[in-house]
Design an enzyme around this catalytic site. Structure first.
Site, PDB file in Angstrom:
ATOM      1  N   GLU A  23      -7.570   5.121  -9.156  1.00 45.01           N
ATOM      2  CA  GLU A  23      -7.655   3.685  -8.884  1.00 45.01           C
ATOM      3  C   GLU A  23      -8.730   3.363  -7.844  1.00 45.01           C
ATOM      4  OE1 GLU A  23      -5.789   0.913  -9.981  1.00 45.01           O
ATOM      5  OE2 GLU A  23      -4.579   2.019 -11.415  1.00 45.01           O
ATOM      6  N   HIS A  80      -6.800  -1.344 -10.728  1.00 44.50           N
ATOM      7  CA  HIS A  80      -8.245  -1.415 -10.492  1.00 44.50           C
ATOM      8  C   HIS A  80      -8.982  -0.776 -11.649  1.00 44.50           C
ATOM      9  CE1 HIS A  80      -6.185  -1.469  -6.627  1.00 44.50           C
ATOM     10  NE2 HIS A  80      -7.185  -2.199  -6.180  1.00 44.50           N
ATOM     11  N   LYS A 107      -1.670  -7.914  -8.403  1.00 44.81           N
ATOM     12  CA  LYS A 107      -3.091  -7.804  -8.039  1.00 44.81           C
ATOM     13  C   LYS A 107      -3.868  -6.980  -9.052  1.00 44.81           C
ATOM     14  CE  LYS A 107      -6.107  -5.672  -4.677  1.00 44.81           C
ATOM     15  NZ  LYS A 107      -6.187  -4.283  -4.300  1.00 44.81           N
TER      16      LYS A 107
END
Length: 183
Positions: A23, A80, A107
């Site tokens: 990530e 991510h 997120k």
């Protein structure tokens, strides 16, 4: 160490994050190790929030969320993609999955390959807040091309932006002092 950080920062909210290499972090870690580190941090009770990687391992992620909530900690689920920007529906799917897992803040950070990718992320952010959740959603498009998402994300429903302190933790972060002036 966590107790020392608490004494230094007093009542300022503290977020614990172990970012794996998958990530964008600097260390590789097995799911069992990731669970042990995060569960130990939660049980210690010195942190206010913990960041949990969406795709670490479903069972591991679930256990960390439960441990954090037992301590009344806030859970940020994160994802991510340093290679590309998924399509809007995939971004939304990932954010919905975070919500269903019980995270308190959702997120995602992605890498644009073209300007339209930034718009794809912002459209997913707006849709997520309008149709799927009342929880805070945090989205950003990385790199210089994605900088506008860090500056104007709030207009599309992104609840937080990030500025760099001494060292940027992701491509496209502007220094915090400069970000504060711009905002």
């Amino acid at each position: 160490m966590l107790e020392a950080l608490r004494s230094i920062f007093g009542e300022k909210p503290l977020l614990f994050t172990f970012r794996s290499i998958q990530e964008g972090g600097e260390k590789s870690i097995r799911p069992e190790q990731y669970l042990e580190i995060n569960r130990t941090v939660c049980e210690a009770g010195w942190m206010d929030a913990v960041d949990v990687e969406l795709f670490m391992d479903g069972n591991v992620t679930k256990q960390i969320i439960e441990a954090a909530h037992k301590q009344n900690m806030i859970v940020i689920a994160s994802n991510h993609d340093f290679i590309k920007t998924p399509e809007k529906d995939e971004i939304t799917r990932r954010l919905i999955l975070m919500d269903e897992m019980g995270a308190d803040i959702l997120k995602i950070a992605v890498m644009p390959r073209e300007k339209a990718d930034v718009l794809e992320l912002l459209a997913a952010t707006e849709e997520m807040g309008r149709l799927y959740t009342e929880k805070p959603v945090v989205t950003m498009s990385m790199g210089a091309m994605g900088l506008i998402s860090r500056l104007a994300g709030e207009s599309f429903g992104s609840a937080i932006t990030f500025g760099a302190g001494a060292k940027a933790s992701a491509p496209g972060q502007m220094p915090a002092k400069r970000l504060e002036k711009v905002l």
